[in-house]
Scaffold this motif. Structure first.
Motif, PDB file in Angstrom:
ATOM      1  N   PHE A  20       0.842  -1.207   0.000  1.00  0.00           N
ATOM      2  CA  PHE A  20       0.000   0.000   0.000  1.00  0.00           C
ATOM      3  C   PHE A  20       0.870   1.247   0.000  1.00  0.00           C
ATOM      4  O   PHE A  20       0.649   2.178  -0.792  1.00  0.00           O
ATOM      5  N   PHE A  21       1.890   1.279   0.842  1.00  0.00           N
ATOM      6  CA  PHE A  21       2.721   2.482   0.921  1.00  0.00           C
ATOM      7  C   PHE A  21       3.629   2.622  -0.305  1.00  0.00           C
ATOM      8  O   PHE A  21       4.034   3.746  -0.646  1.00  0.00           O
ATOM      9  N   LYS A  37      11.012  -0.841   2.558  1.00  0.00           N
ATOM     10  CA  LYS A  37      11.796  -1.798   3.342  1.00  0.00           C
ATOM     11  C   LYS A  37      11.198  -2.046   4.720  1.00  0.00           C
ATOM     12  O   LYS A  37      11.290  -3.144   5.255  1.00  0.00           O
ATOM     13  N   ASP A  38      10.564  -0.992   5.289  1.00  0.00           N
ATOM     14  CA  ASP A  38      10.040  -1.154   6.645  1.00  0.00           C
ATOM     15  C   ASP A  38       8.901  -0.162   6.878  1.00  0.00           C
ATOM     16  O   ASP A  38       8.938   0.968   6.371  1.00  0.00           O
ATOM     17  N   VAL A  39       7.905  -0.599   7.633  1.00  0.00           N
ATOM     18  CA  VAL A  39       6.767   0.247   8.000  1.00  0.00           C
ATOM     19  C   VAL A  39       6.572   0.177   9.507  1.00  0.00           C
ATOM     20  O   VAL A  39       6.399  -0.908  10.060  1.00  0.00           O
ATOM     21  N   TYR A  62      12.348   3.366   2.810  1.00  0.00           N
ATOM     22  CA  TYR A  62      12.202   2.859   1.447  1.00  0.00           C
ATOM     23  C   TYR A  62      13.419   3.215   0.585  1.00  0.00           C
ATOM     24  O   TYR A  62      14.232   4.093   0.935  1.00  0.00           O
ATOM     25  N   ASP A  63      13.524   2.526  -0.542  1.00  0.00           N
ATOM     26  CA  ASP A  63      14.519   2.823  -1.570  1.00  0.00           C
ATOM     27  C   ASP A  63      13.786   3.356  -2.799  1.00  0.00           C
ATOM     28  O   ASP A  63      12.664   2.937  -3.101  1.00  0.00           O
ATOM     29  N   SER A  64      14.434   4.281  -3.507  1.00  0.00           N
ATOM     30  CA  SER A  64      13.889   4.774  -4.769  1.00  0.00           C
ATOM     31  C   SER A  64      15.047   5.211  -5.656  1.00  0.00           C
ATOM     32  O   SER A  64      16.216   5.047  -5.296  1.00  0.00           O
ATOM     33  N   GLY A  69      17.467   3.754   1.716  1.00  0.00           N
ATOM     34  CA  GLY A  69      17.296   4.029   3.146  1.00  0.00           C
ATOM     35  C   GLY A  69      16.612   5.355   3.426  1.00  0.00           C
ATOM     36  O   GLY A  69      16.850   5.971   4.473  1.00  0.00           O
ATOM     37  N   LEU A  70      15.771   5.790   2.492  1.00  0.00           N
ATOM     38  CA  LEU A  70      15.050   7.046   2.693  1.00  0.00           C
ATOM     39  C   LEU A  70      13.949   6.863   3.735  1.00  0.00           C
ATOM     40  O   LEU A  70      13.389   5.774   3.879  1.00  0.00           O
TER      41      LEU A  70
END
Length: 414
Positions: A20-21, A37-39, A62-64, A69-70
């Motif tokens: 979802f995210f 990567k993590d929520v 997240y990665d983009s 590691g954002l």
């Protein structure tokens, strides 16, 4: 810690997951590659800070294409999923449709009008994502990292109050101009408090004036007001509903704007300068915004924003400050229609005095209790014992001893 939060915000629904995210971040960052990567989910507010929704704070790692590691902090607002009074009351409401429209269409339009005159006022937090299906939700930029915070168990002081009413005045003025120029999107907002299912028949809402009347009968210096309050009980909610719907009536009188609808201090976040003085206030929660009398918001703020000292010693000053900035903003916008006069607002306040009596008798005791700590609004709406206890609060009784004589002398109790 769980006692500090609303019980329906202790655990996020299963659909608020990594996939979802990823969808949310792809849309708000306008990129086709995101890997969450993590929520980490937590309640967004403390118990008593809001009622008509469920709110979470999401810390998304997240990665983009921009890097690895954002971290992004999001505020997610959605509909109640736990059975109970809140879910029953809001299930058939238009609150999410209203708020999505406000944030995605109306607030940007207002800010664009202000930018034309060099006014950089920000009227709302940035919306990153919204949806009505399969789940009603709105996702905002978390403004806590930007330095904004709630007042935390205190009402607004004079500086805070003026900033809040200044922003309200600019908001109202822009909507007044647009409506006068024929922008029908202003008047399309019709779903205020009195559109919520069973709002005016809820025992808490409908019984406030009766509870205050009963209390006045036990306090010697307030006994003289009990018969007048008693006489108003039958028609109070009907009169308040008529005030909300004034614009829809034949030949309406007054100053009409797009009202915030829930203009209280819990729906504001304040940013402080380094030496402690407030420099900005951000209004939030536009779920019950509607087109109606401007003074409905103003009166609301006089009871639900400012502290007791400001209400006692700066009451008319706050109203004058709001009115002056409303008129000044219209002048800067080069409004070509008839400018309201400050006296028009004071006349409207008297015209809608039943709304003020409702706030004094029903919502002010809640605000006094919140000064002492958190409150479970679900319990408040359903527990007669808890509602009755609000009228034993010494702080509330002190305020009533000041307010009722003022209302009596101004003819509010006629």
């Amino acid at each position: 810690m769980s006692e500090s939060f609303n019980k329906d915000e202790l655990e996020a629904p299963e659909w608020m997951n990594k996939s979802f995210f990823e969808e949310v971040l792809r849309k708000c960052e306008k990129t086709d590659w995101i890997m969450v990567k993590d929520v980490k989910m937590s309640p967004a507010t403390l118990k008593g800070d809001h009622y008509a929704s469920v709110m979470f704070r999401g810390k998304i790692t997240y990665d983009s294409k921009k890097g690895k590691g954002l971290l992004k902090s999001l505020i997610i607002k959605t509909m109640p999923q736990v059975e109970g009074h809140k879910m029953d009351m809001l299930q058939e409401s238009f609150i999410f449709e209203t708020e999505i429209s406000m944030y995605s269409e109306t607030i940007p339009k207002f800010e664009a009008e202000l930018r034309k005159i060099g006014d950089k006022t920000v009227l709302g937090a940035k919306v990153l994502y919204h949806s009505l299906k399969p789940h009603k939700c709105i996702i905002f930029e978390d403004i806590v990292p930007l330095g904004y915070e709630t007042l935390k168990k205190r009402a607004a002081d004079l500086t805070d109050s003026k900033l809040a009413f200044l922003k309200l005045a600019k908001w109202h003025a822009v909507s007044y101009k647009l409506a006068a120029e024929g922008d029908k999107s202003m008047t399309d907002y019709k779903h205020g408090l009195f559109s919520i299912k069973d709002f005016d028949t809820n025992p808490f809402i409908e019984g406030g004036l009766r509870a205050l009347t009963n209390k006045c009968e036990t306090v010697d210096e307030l006994k003289q007001y009990a018969p007048k309050l008693q006489a108003m009980q039958k028609d109070l909610m009907k009169r308040c509903s008529e005030s909300f719907n004034t614009y829809r009536q034949e030949n309406p009188k007054g100053v009409f704007v797009l009202c915030h609808g829930d203009f209280h201090s819990k729906n504001m976040m304040f940013k402080k300068k380094s030496y402690g003085e407030t420099e900005d206030v951000m209004l939030v929660d536009f779920q019950i915004s509607y087109f109606g009398p401007a003074v409905m918001d103003v009166i609301y703020g006089l009871y639900m924003v400012i502290n007791e000292d400001v209400r006692t010693n700066h009451h008319d000053e706050i109203i004058h400050y709001y009115c002056s900035n409303f008129i000044e903003t219209l002048e800067k916008l080069k409004f070509q229609g008839n400018l309201p006069k400050i006296s028009d607002f004071f006349i409207d306040i008297l015209r809608h005095r039943h709304w003020e009596i409702f706030l004094m008798s029903t919502l002010l005791p809640v605000w006094c209790a919140l000064d002492k700590g958190s409150m479970d609004f679900e319990e408040l709406m359903t527990s007669e014992d808890l509602r009755e206890s609000l009228y034993q609060n010494d702080d509330y009784i002190i305020q009533i001893k000041r307010l009722l004589p003022m209302m009596f002398h101004r003819g509010y109790l006629d």
